[in-house]
Design a protein around this motif. Structure first.
Motif, PDB file in Angstrom:
ATOM      1  N   ALA A 284       5.801  17.600   6.009  1.00  0.00           N
ATOM      2  CA  ALA A 284       5.413  16.543   5.214  1.00  0.00           C
ATOM      3  C   ALA A 284       6.120  15.111   5.496  1.00  0.00           C
ATOM      4  CB  ALA A 284       5.620  17.125   3.735  1.00  0.00           C
ATOM      5  N   ARG A 285       7.515  15.179   5.639  1.00  0.00           N
ATOM      6  CA  ARG A 285       8.254  13.862   5.683  1.00  0.00           C
ATOM      7  C   ARG A 285       8.095  13.330   7.245  1.00  0.00           C
ATOM      8  NH1 ARG A 285      12.556  17.257   3.604  1.00  0.00           N
ATOM      9  NH2 ARG A 285      13.212  16.348   1.706  1.00  0.00           N
ATOM     10  N   ASN A 286       7.767  14.139   8.337  1.00  0.00           N
ATOM     11  CA  ASN A 286       7.328  13.893   9.494  1.00  0.00           C
ATOM     12  C   ASN A 286       5.804  13.128   9.476  1.00  0.00           C
ATOM     13  OD1 ASN A 286       9.723  14.284  10.845  1.00  0.00           O
ATOM     14  ND2 ASN A 286       8.949  16.470  11.338  1.00  0.00           N
ATOM     15  N   LYS A 287       5.022  13.894   8.584  1.00  0.00           N
ATOM     16  CA  LYS A 287       3.586  13.044   8.564  1.00  0.00           C
ATOM     17  C   LYS A 287       3.496  11.729   7.958  1.00  0.00           C
ATOM     18  CE  LYS A 287      -0.599  14.543   6.276  1.00  0.00           C
ATOM     19  NZ  LYS A 287      -1.546  15.559   5.652  1.00  0.00           N
ATOM     20  N   TYR A 288       4.317  11.880   6.672  1.00  0.00           N
ATOM     21  CA  TYR A 288       3.950  10.457   5.898  1.00  0.00           C
ATOM     22  C   TYR A 288       5.279   9.324   6.334  1.00  0.00           C
ATOM     23  CZ  TYR A 288       0.704  12.948   3.152  1.00  0.00           C
ATOM     24  OH  TYR A 288      -0.466  13.694   2.590  1.00  0.00           O
ATOM     25  N   CYS A 289       6.409   9.790   6.564  1.00  0.00           N
ATOM     26  CA  CYS A 289       7.672   8.775   6.765  1.00  0.00           C
ATOM     27  C   CYS A 289       7.624   8.222   8.236  1.00  0.00           C
ATOM     28  CB  CYS A 289       9.047   9.432   6.618  1.00  0.00           C
ATOM     29  SG  CYS A 289       9.283  10.219   4.842  1.00  0.00           S
ATOM     30  N   GLU A 290       7.066   9.180   9.015  1.00  0.00           N
ATOM     31  CA  GLU A 290       7.137   8.758  10.496  1.00  0.00           C
ATOM     32  C   GLU A 290       5.877   7.478  10.821  1.00  0.00           C
ATOM     33  OE1 GLU A 290       8.441   8.097  14.372  1.00  0.00           O
ATOM     34  OE2 GLU A 290       9.251   9.410  12.769  1.00  0.00           O
TER      35      GLU A 290
ATOM     36  N   GLY B  55       0.837  -1.173   0.152  1.00  0.00           N
ATOM     37  CA  GLY B  55      -0.014  -0.083  -0.053  1.00  0.00           C
ATOM     38  C   GLY B  55       0.884   1.325  -0.061  1.00  0.00           C
ATOM     39  N   GLY B  56       1.970   1.056  -0.643  1.00  0.00           N
ATOM     40  CA  GLY B  56       3.024   2.227  -0.537  1.00  0.00           C
ATOM     41  C   GLY B  56       2.603   3.321  -1.478  1.00  0.00           C
ATOM     42  N   SER B  57       1.920   3.090  -2.553  1.00  0.00           N
ATOM     43  CA  SER B  57       1.862   3.772  -3.748  1.00  0.00           C
ATOM     44  C   SER B  57       0.904   5.122  -3.228  1.00  0.00           C
ATOM     45  CB  SER B  57       1.305   3.035  -4.976  1.00  0.00           C
ATOM     46  OG  SER B  57       0.040   2.304  -4.555  1.00  0.00           O
ATOM     47  N   ASN B  58       0.035   4.616  -2.380  1.00  0.00           N
ATOM     48  CA  ASN B  58      -0.971   5.820  -2.186  1.00  0.00           C
ATOM     49  C   ASN B  58      -0.624   6.961  -1.586  1.00  0.00           C
ATOM     50  OD1 ASN B  58      -3.051   4.143  -3.521  1.00  0.00           O
ATOM     51  ND2 ASN B  58      -3.515   2.960  -1.559  1.00  0.00           N
ATOM     52  N   TRP B  59       0.100   6.447  -0.225  1.00  0.00           N
ATOM     53  CA  TRP B  59       0.582   7.655   0.607  1.00  0.00           C
ATOM     54  C   TRP B  59       1.948   8.087  -0.015  1.00  0.00           C
ATOM     55  CZ3 TRP B  59       5.552   7.772   2.523  1.00  0.00           C
ATOM     56  CH2 TRP B  59       6.469   6.638   2.627  1.00  0.00           C
ATOM     57  N   GLN B  60       2.758   7.545  -0.902  1.00  0.00           N
ATOM     58  CA  GLN B  60       3.935   8.022  -1.355  1.00  0.00           C
ATOM     59  C   GLN B  60       3.369   9.002  -2.475  1.00  0.00           C
ATOM     60  OE1 GLN B  60       6.627   5.417  -3.041  1.00  0.00           O
ATOM     61  NE2 GLN B  60       6.810   4.284  -1.077  1.00  0.00           N
ATOM     62  N   ALA B  61       2.253   8.913  -3.140  1.00  0.00           N
ATOM     63  CA  ALA B  61       1.699   9.698  -4.191  1.00  0.00           C
ATOM     64  C   ALA B  61       1.559  11.164  -3.421  1.00  0.00           C
ATOM     65  CB  ALA B  61       0.579   9.397  -5.055  1.00  0.00           C
ATOM     66  N   ALA B  62       0.654  10.845  -2.232  1.00  0.00           N
ATOM     67  CA  ALA B  62       0.116  12.147  -1.385  1.00  0.00           C
ATOM     68  C   ALA B  62       1.357  12.944  -0.953  1.00  0.00           C
ATOM     69  CB  ALA B  62      -0.794  11.621  -0.321  1.00  0.00           C
ATOM     70  N   PHE B  63       2.408  12.234  -0.515  1.00  0.00           N
ATOM     71  CA  PHE B  63       3.699  12.763  -0.019  1.00  0.00           C
ATOM     72  C   PHE B  63       4.151  13.395  -1.195  1.00  0.00           C
ATOM     73  CE2 PHE B  63       8.277  11.877   1.110  1.00  0.00           C
ATOM     74  CZ  PHE B  63       8.276  12.676   1.834  1.00  0.00           C
TER      75      PHE B  63
ATOM     76  N   CYS C 138       5.120  22.290  -1.278  1.00  0.00           N
ATOM     77  CA  CYS C 138       5.880  22.893  -0.486  1.00  0.00           C
ATOM     78  C   CYS C 138       7.083  23.821  -1.324  1.00  0.00           C
ATOM     79  CB  CYS C 138       6.639  22.384   0.402  1.00  0.00           C
ATOM     80  SG  CYS C 138       5.752  21.382   1.830  1.00  0.00           S
ATOM     81  N   GLU C 139       7.376  23.183  -2.731  1.00  0.00           N
ATOM     82  CA  GLU C 139       8.314  23.792  -3.478  1.00  0.00           C
ATOM     83  C   GLU C 139       7.740  25.215  -3.907  1.00  0.00           C
ATOM     84  OE1 GLU C 139       9.224  21.081  -6.533  1.00  0.00           O
ATOM     85  OE2 GLU C 139      10.407  19.723  -5.327  1.00  0.00           O
ATOM     86  N   SER C 140       6.539  25.514  -3.743  1.00  0.00           N
ATOM     87  CA  SER C 140       5.978  26.800  -4.402  1.00  0.00           C
ATOM     88  C   SER C 140       6.189  28.099  -3.304  1.00  0.00           C
ATOM     89  CB  SER C 140       4.468  26.630  -4.888  1.00  0.00           C
ATOM     90  OG  SER C 140       3.826  26.114  -3.864  1.00  0.00           O
ATOM     91  N   LEU C 141       6.467  27.618  -2.166  1.00  0.00           N
ATOM     92  CA  LEU C 141       6.353  28.348  -1.336  1.00  0.00           C
ATOM     93  C   LEU C 141       7.524  29.265  -1.071  1.00  0.00           C
ATOM     94  CD1 LEU C 141       4.973  26.289   1.833  1.00  0.00           C
ATOM     95  CD2 LEU C 141       3.853  27.929   0.279  1.00  0.00           C
ATOM     96  N   GLY C 142       7.854  30.248  -0.198  1.00  0.00           N
ATOM     97  CA  GLY C 142       9.102  31.122  -0.114  1.00  0.00           C
ATOM     98  C   GLY C 142      10.155  30.357   0.324  1.00  0.00           C
ATOM     99  N   PHE C 143      11.262  31.006   0.441  1.00  0.00           N
ATOM    100  CA  PHE C 143      12.582  30.486   0.681  1.00  0.00           C
ATOM    101  C   PHE C 143      12.669  30.182   1.944  1.00  0.00           C
ATOM    102  CE2 PHE C 143      16.951  30.772   2.058  1.00  0.00           C
ATOM    103  CZ  PHE C 143      17.477  29.971   1.169  1.00  0.00           C
ATOM    104  N   PHE C 144      11.967  30.839   2.961  1.00  0.00           N
ATOM    105  CA  PHE C 144      12.132  30.637   4.272  1.00  0.00           C
ATOM    106  C   PHE C 144      11.106  29.601   4.652  1.00  0.00           C
ATOM    107  CE2 PHE C 144      14.036  34.693   3.892  1.00  0.00           C
ATOM    108  CZ  PHE C 144      15.217  34.549   4.471  1.00  0.00           C
ATOM    109  N   SER C 145      10.106  29.622   4.220  1.00  0.00           N
ATOM    110  CA  SER C 145       8.963  28.469   4.413  1.00  0.00           C
ATOM    111  C   SER C 145       9.136  27.324   3.912  1.00  0.00           C
ATOM    112  CB  SER C 145       7.664  29.231   4.270  1.00  0.00           C
ATOM    113  OG  SER C 145       7.609  30.496   4.762  1.00  0.00           O
ATOM    114  N   ARG C 146       9.854  27.187   2.778  1.00  0.00           N
ATOM    115  CA  ARG C 146       9.972  25.844   2.056  1.00  0.00           C
ATOM    116  C   ARG C 146      10.582  24.679   3.068  1.00  0.00           C
ATOM    117  NH1 ARG C 146      13.548  26.636  -2.990  1.00  0.00           N
ATOM    118  NH2 ARG C 146      11.899  28.253  -3.307  1.00  0.00           N
TER     119      ARG C 146
END
Length: 209
Positions: free
Chosen positions: A188-194, A158-166, A173-181
């Protein structure tokens, strides 16, 4: 009025002031007192030293900060009698009786053996012979720790579902500013990888140090 006339007037005024200053200095030197008149104290006061309570010359102490925060002269501590006693302290009120005779090694071994046999020997020496028993020590069986759960199958199934959302959240996050990115990417990593225990096993989930 021309500039030449103004310059000549200024030079004459400077010369007159210099000459007047020199004349005034000469007059002050001539009319100044040759010696300052000072009144000397009486001879009986100058030759009489000031003594303290012990009959020694009195020396005034400078004020200094006290323990209570005030500024003043600290009070003298009571004198201490530093006389050496004639009678040694070890000759009276000895806490432990000291041995005055020597014994041989054989006598020491005999005393130690007598102390182990009965209570009439040396007193005050700990004897742990009664605490040691001849019973064998029973080992305790400790089960081995359980192996860590294998999450490779769960990630593959079942890795494809959460990896796609991740990956989608990382793109956001890439569309945010330099300091917020960076903070958004780590959130996001703590949300999905953890949650899926994918540190060091999935893409964009680095291994923890």
């Amino acid at each position: 009025m021309s500039w030449r006339l103004i310059f000549a007037i200024l030079l004459l005024a400077a010369g007159a002031s210099a000459w007047g200053g020199l004349r005034l200095g000469d007059w002050l030197i001539v009319h100044s007192p040759a010696q300052v008149q000072t009144t000397e104290p009486p001879a009986e006061l100058t030759n009489t030293p000031v003594l303290d309570a012990n009959g020694k010359p009195f020396v005034a102490s400078a004020p200094q900060p006290l323990a209570d925060g005030r500024q003043g002269v600290p009070s003298l501590q009571p004198p201490v009698d530093w006389k050496i006693q004639a009678t040694p302290l070890m000759d009276e009120h000895r806490p432990i009786a000291l041995a005055t005779t020597t014994i041989s090694m054989d006598e020491a071994i005999a005393l130690a053996a007598q102390n182990q046999q009965d209570d009439t020997g040396l007193q005050g020496i700990a004897n742990i012979g009664t605490l040691i028993t001849n019973q064998p020590v029973q080992p305790i069986d400790v089960p081995p720790p359980p192996p860590p759960p294998d999450t490779s199958d769960a990630l593959a199934a079942g890795g494809s579902n959460w990896q796609a959302a991740f990956q989608a959240e990382l793109k956001t996050c890439e569309s945010l500013g330099f300091f917020s990115r960076p903070s958004c990417a780590w959130a996001a990593r703590n949300k999905y990888c953890e949650a899926h225990q994918a540190w060091g096993k999935a893409k964009d989930c680095p291994a923890k140090p």
